[in-house]
Motif scaffolding. Sequence first.
Motif, short mmCIF file in Angstrom:
data_model
loop_
_atom_site.label_atom_id
_atom_site.label_comp_id
_atom_site.label_asym_id
_atom_site.label_seq_id
_atom_site.Cartn_x
_atom_site.Cartn_y
_atom_site.Cartn_z
N VAL A 7 -2.97 -3.76 -8.34
CA VAL A 7 -2.73 -2.56 -9.14
C VAL A 7 -1.48 -2.76 -10.00
CG1 VAL A 7 -3.80 -1.04 -7.42
CG2 VAL A 7 -1.34 -1.51 -7.30
N SER A 8 -1.20 -1.77 -10.84
CA SER A 8 0.01 -1.83 -11.65
C SER A 8 1.23 -1.51 -10.78
CB SER A 8 -0.07 -0.82 -12.79
OG SER A 8 -0.03 0.51 -12.28
N ARG A 9 2.42 -1.80 -11.33
CA ARG A 9 3.64 -1.50 -10.59
C ARG A 9 3.76 0.00 -10.32
NH1 ARG A 9 7.25 -3.62 -7.09
NH2 ARG A 9 9.28 -2.60 -7.27
N GLU A 10 3.38 0.82 -11.29
CA GLU A 10 3.47 2.28 -11.14
C GLU A 10 2.53 2.76 -10.02
OE1 GLU A 10 3.13 0.69 -13.99
OE2 GLU A 10 5.17 1.04 -14.77
N GLN A 11 1.31 2.21 -9.98
CA GLN A 11 0.37 2.60 -8.93
C GLN A 11 0.88 2.16 -7.55
OE1 GLN A 11 -2.95 0.58 -10.87
NE2 GLN A 11 -4.09 2.53 -10.94
N ARG A 16 3.34 3.35 -2.36
CA ARG A 16 4.44 3.04 -1.43
C ARG A 16 5.20 4.31 -1.03
NH1 ARG A 16 6.77 2.60 2.22
NH2 ARG A 16 8.43 1.18 2.88
N ARG A 17 5.38 5.24 -1.95
CA ARG A 17 6.06 6.49 -1.64
C ARG A 17 5.24 7.33 -0.66
NH1 ARG A 17 7.27 6.45 -7.60
NH2 ARG A 17 9.42 5.71 -7.78
N ARG A 18 3.91 7.32 -0.82
CA ARG A 18 3.06 8.05 0.13
C ARG A 18 3.21 7.46 1.53
NH1 ARG A 18 -0.90 7.77 -4.03
NH2 ARG A 18 -2.00 6.13 -2.86
N LEU A 19 3.23 6.11 1.59
CA LEU A 19 3.39 5.46 2.88
C LEU A 19 4.77 5.72 3.47
CD1 LEU A 19 2.36 3.59 5.10
CD2 LEU A 19 3.12 1.64 3.74
#
Length: 222
Positions: A7-11, A16-19
């Motif tokens: 995926v893209s860095r933004e995705q 990662r924030r959700r995790l």
Amino acid sequence: MSLPDVVSREQWLEARRRLLAREKVHTRSRDTVNAERRRLPMVKVDQQYVFEGPDGPVTLADLFAGQRQLIVQHVMFGPDWDQPCPGCSASIDDLSRAPYDKIAATAKERGWSVPWYSSFGSEFNYDYQVTLDASRGLVDYNYRPEPQAVSDAQSTELPGFSCFLREGDEIFHTYSAYGRGTEYIGNAYTLLDLTALGRQEDWEEPKGRVAPVRGGDPTFTS
């Protein structure tokens, strides 16, 4: 071979924030469990255990080396084994039930500098349920019967960690972890989380466990 999605860095950052949010929940849950572990009652150790070490026989009290807490790693290294369990000894500095001359030879071969101690000839491994022996009716492991662990052999060695607290001249058993419970342990903080006094941090529960005498480094055994 299955690999993660590309995926893209933004995705990736969004995922990662959700995790991270879930990881923080897990951390808080772990803090709660650690506090409950520190609230466990303890059992006075009345048995006089004697171990064999690099300087001769020592007692369980001697292993404290003047400190208040002791963490014992039960290393799978039976009297008839040629080498200790690779998993148990991956992060060594420890202690085992093999006779001391066999331990000393292995320690020299692998360059281990921390002293090991042998519980051979004592009831220590049996009492703390890391040596199972069907002939003695001792087949409990991880707080439940595990007769299949012995299989065709009369006895077997299993991994674990046990924690002890010294108060004056008295010694108390506060905690033991076995099986997958030992996977949690990987550094000084996780070892301290197993003990009755914990990390000695002000934020920890229950309050009032900060000791006037600082606990020493963990001592390992089997």
